[in-house]
Design an enzyme around this catalytic site. Structure first.
Site, PDB file in Angstrom:
ATOM      1  CG  ASP A  40      -0.318  -0.090   2.533  1.00  0.00           C
ATOM      2  OD1 ASP A  40      -0.073   0.956   3.152  1.00  0.00           O
ATOM      3  OD2 ASP A  40      -0.063  -1.223   2.991  1.00  0.00           O
ATOM      4  CD  GLU A 129      -3.922   4.394  11.155  1.00  0.00           C
ATOM      5  OE1 GLU A 129      -2.905   4.211  11.840  1.00  0.00           O
ATOM      6  OE2 GLU A 129      -4.018   4.074   9.949  1.00  0.00           O
TER       7      GLU A 129
END
Length: 416
Positions: A40, A129
């Site tokens: 990613d 997050e």
């Protein structure tokens, strides 16, 4: 003797039953046997040679598209085009910063608009997050709204990206209807979280290296569960009216001792922008107490994160990774010797753009802008410190003198 055999047989059956229960309750592995190699990426990887990435054995690349309610990763479009050109399977993720359900809905629509008219191969990922002071209940309600809105607007399947701790302790059982892409480093297998029965993605390191990418990159294993069941072009969101302009206008009254430079610095803008907005400023060096100016300020706040130093880290590497500078990190953490940091040292890093010094990165971020009556490309170029040709090129505008009220365009913002 018969009773003894009965007890032995009963014990064997109990062991078998407990073993089956254990497997049912605690098994946590890939959702399918076929495993894809993946990475990613975002702006932190800079310019990527995707032909080398493909040749190295990578199958899937997840690309950061956006963050919050207005930021588009400056490498998003290039990464998408180049990854597709090299026959890599592509997915997108959005970094959520919402602190309310309304903000979650807005961010989901913004993400949908950023990726509209693309054709991803993989489920769209929510990266939530940074929770701030939110309660567990609030986190889950925000997540539900974001995921439901994103799925509705894009008509595409979605996935949750989370570290193993949050998957186990924060996200609710209700969210397990969405597949899990889990981050868990330095282990042979991700730990069982007691909620999801399997994972479709496992990010197993944040310090991977791979041909075609300079520096570290996150490496992942993905299963077939990460793939979209039917590839299609992402539609433009139906609720496009909710895509926000991240700026607001205020009126400021000059006080004794003020200068345009001080006012610009205070409101995160520039003297050039203030002068362009206010025709009553004849001489930028001459302003008077009582004068009122129109000022456009960015409403996006900076995001402060904490980073734990790893063996081999330097302030230069950390600064590059988070798009800031060595001086900014040293100043924020009271570091006197910039060449001396220690493993496990916890550093505060300001990842917002407004208070950071230039890091020498000439790449631009982008915002979405809805054209209003009276707008011209020349005015927008002046306001956002770019050029007419850059805006026209970014939006495929053939006639630079012809734009339409209500249309949403992308505008490059350099020096973020």
């Amino acid at each position: 003797m018969l009773n003894k055999y009965k007890k032995i047989i009963a014990t064997i059956f109990l062991v078998i039953i407990l073993a089956n229960i254990s497997i049912t309750c605690f098994a946590f592995g890939p959702s399918s046997s076929k495993i894809y190699q993946g990475i990613d990426v975002s702006r932190w990887q800079g310019t990527i040679d995707f032909s080398k990435v493909k040749k190295s054995g990578v199958d899937i690349v997840y690309i950061k598209a956006s963050e919050g309610k207005s930021y588009i990763d400056p490498y998003f479009e290039r990464n998408y085009e180049q990854a597709k050109a090299n026959n890599l399977k592509v997915g997108f993720y959005h970094y959520v910063t919402a602190r309310s359900q309304d903000a979650a809905r807005t961010q989901a629509i913004f993400f949908s608009n950023v990726i509209s008219q693309t054709e991803p191969n993989c489920k769209l990922a929510m990266d939530f997050e940074d929770f701030g002071n939110l309660s567990i209940y609030q986190i889950n309600e925000i997540s539900k709204v974001f995921l439901e809105t994103l799925s509705k607007e894009t008509k595409t399947e979605v996935v949750i990206y989370s570290n193993s701790y949050s998957a186990k302790n924060i996200f609710s059982k209700e969210l397990t209807k969405y597949p899990l892409w889990v981050a868990h480093y330095n282990v042979s297998n991700p730990s069982n979280n007691g909620k999801w029965n399997s994972w479709v993605g496992w990010q197993y390191t944040s310090t991977g290296t791979i041909p075609g990418i300079s520096g570290y990159v996150d490496k992942n294993y993905f299963t077939e569960g990460i793939l979209i069941s039917k590839i299609h072009q992402i539609p433009i969101p139906e609720d496009i009216e909710q895509v926000p302009n991240p700026e607001k206008t205020i009126f400021y009254t000059v006080k004794r001792g003020d200068t345009l430079s001080l006012i610009a610095k205070k409101h995160n803008t520039t003297v050039v922008d203030i002068v362009a907005l206010n025709t009553n400023i004849k001489n930028p060096n001459l302003i008077y107490p009582g004068q009122t100016f129109k000022i456009i300020i960015n409403t996006e706040s900076n995001r402060v994160i904490y980073y734990t130093v790893k063996r081999g880290d330097t302030l230069t590497y950390i600064a590059k990774m988070y798009g800031t500078t060595v001086n900014a990190i040293a100043s924020l953490n009271g570091i006197k010797n910039k060449n001396l940091i220690y493993p496990n040292q916890r550093l505060k890093i300001n990842t917002g753009s407004s208070n950071q010094e230039s890091s020498g990165d000439n790449s631009c971020g982008k915002i979405l802008y809805k054209i209003k009556y009276g707008d011209t490309l020349s005015k927008l170029a002046l306001k956002y410190k770019t050029s007419v040709s850059e805006i026209a090129k970014l939006n495929n505008i053939k006639n630079q003198n012809l734009i339409y009220v209500g249309n949403t365009i992308r505008i490059p913002r350099c020096g973020w």
